[in-house]
Design an enzyme around this catalytic site. Structure first.
Site, PDB file in Angstrom:
ATOM      1  N   HIS A   1      -2.682   0.929   2.025  1.00  0.00           N
ATOM      2  CA  HIS A   1      -2.594   2.219   2.717  1.00  0.00           C
ATOM      3  C   HIS A   1      -3.722   3.169   2.302  1.00  0.00           C
ATOM      4  CE1 HIS A   1      -0.350   4.919   5.249  1.00  0.00           C
ATOM      5  NE2 HIS A   1      -0.187   5.828   4.298  1.00  0.00           N
TER       6      HIS A   1
ATOM      7  N   ASP B   1      -1.227  -2.993   4.466  1.00  0.00           N
ATOM      8  CA  ASP B   1      -0.524  -1.713   4.345  1.00  0.00           C
ATOM      9  C   ASP B   1       0.990  -1.944   4.260  1.00  0.00           C
ATOM     10  OD1 ASP B   1       0.465   0.900   4.611  1.00  0.00           O
ATOM     11  OD2 ASP B   1      -1.151   1.483   5.962  1.00  0.00           O
TER      12      ASP B   1
ATOM     13  N   SER C   1      -2.684   8.767   7.543  1.00  0.00           N
ATOM     14  CA  SER C   1      -1.236   8.615   7.461  1.00  0.00           C
ATOM     15  C   SER C   1      -0.527   9.746   8.218  1.00  0.00           C
ATOM     16  CB  SER C   1      -0.806   8.556   5.998  1.00  0.00           C
ATOM     17  OG  SER C   1       0.523   8.108   5.880  1.00  0.00           O
TER      18      SER C   1
END
Length: 260
Positions: free
Chosen positions: A241, A213, A98
């Site tokens: 995610h 996600d 991320s």
């Protein structure tokens, strides 16, 4: 083992270093607003297979110092370089999840991929991060009701079912951060873009992304794949995610195969 590395005067980062005698090194950069502990289910497995696993808590997060400033991608990438220099790392695999993926990308461009032999991007917040609308909502919550914000983050993070104890553990990881650093990264994710960084990556790159996600759309993984030379994209069909946990066995095997 765990220890601290000074990255600039008055700022020390916490580093978790597992199996340091191994010559196969993987450096992990966590996502916002978590810590190296998010990779528990990699650290449980990979060191026993001969890998040295290094988890770095960014400034402001986890066990690291929490200065009031220094939350641009440039400074965070410089922090990684400082750790690399102090530990004299070379020929290592850099893994970023991320926002950690965004920091890894900036490290590759700003420091010319110093010491990195392979790059792994997990649900990377790149080439863009948060929309203005998402950033505004998170910023308001971070400054007024951070536990509520972290609850929302947790609820949107995973595609697969998570237990209440796991949810609480995950929420607490986010609350280890300082409020000001949590807010500062939201602004960075809103304002900084990484388009010009991508063509400067010249090492083999594995891009993995959860199809479901809700935080960083899967379409962005396609864009990374198109813009980064020598990259391959592997979709994770049963993940949101958090594929590093949701499909941890698949991810761990894929990571080992990619590194060799």
């Amino acid at each position: 083992m765990g220890y601290y590395v000074t990255v600039e005067p008055g700022v020390k980062l916490y580093v978790e270093d597992i199996n340091p005698e191994s010559s196969k090194t993987i450096v992990f950069l966590h996502g916002w607003p978590l810590s190296h502990k998010q990779f528990e289910y990699q650290f449980n497995v990979l060191p026993n297979m001969g890998y040295r696993c290094i988890g770095i808590d960014w400034r402001g997060f986890g066990k690291s110092d929490k200065p009031i400033s220094g939350y641009s991608f440039d400074r965070l990438a410089d922090d990684v370089r400082a750790v690399v220099d102090v530990l004299q790392l070379d020929d290592f695999t850099l893994v970023g999840h991320s926002t950690g993926g965004a920091i890894a990308i900036r490290y590759m461009s700003r420091h010319h991929g110093y010491g990195v032999s392979n790059l792994v991007l997990i649900d990377a917040a790149a080439p863009i991060g948060f929309s203005a609308e998402t950033a505004a909502r998170f910023l308001d919550q971070a400054l007024n009701d951070r536990p509520k914000m972290m609850r929302e983050v947790t609820e949107n993070f995973f595609f697969q079912y998570i237990t209440e104890p796991f949810s609480e553990w995950f929420l607490q990881l986010g609350l280890e951060a300082a409020g000001w650093s949590t807010a500062a990264i939201i602004i960075t994710l809103r304002d900084e873009k990484l388009y010009s960084d991508l063509p400067q990556i010249h090492v083999p790159t594995l891009i993995v992304h959860g199809v479901h996600d809700k935080v960083i759309p899967f379409e962005q993984a396609h864009e990374l794949n198109q813009q980064i030379k020598h990259s391959q994209l592997v979709p994770f069909h049963y993940s949101g995610h958090g594929l590093f946990w949701e499909e941890r066995d698949k991810f761990n095997k894929l990571l080992r195969k990619f590194i060799g």
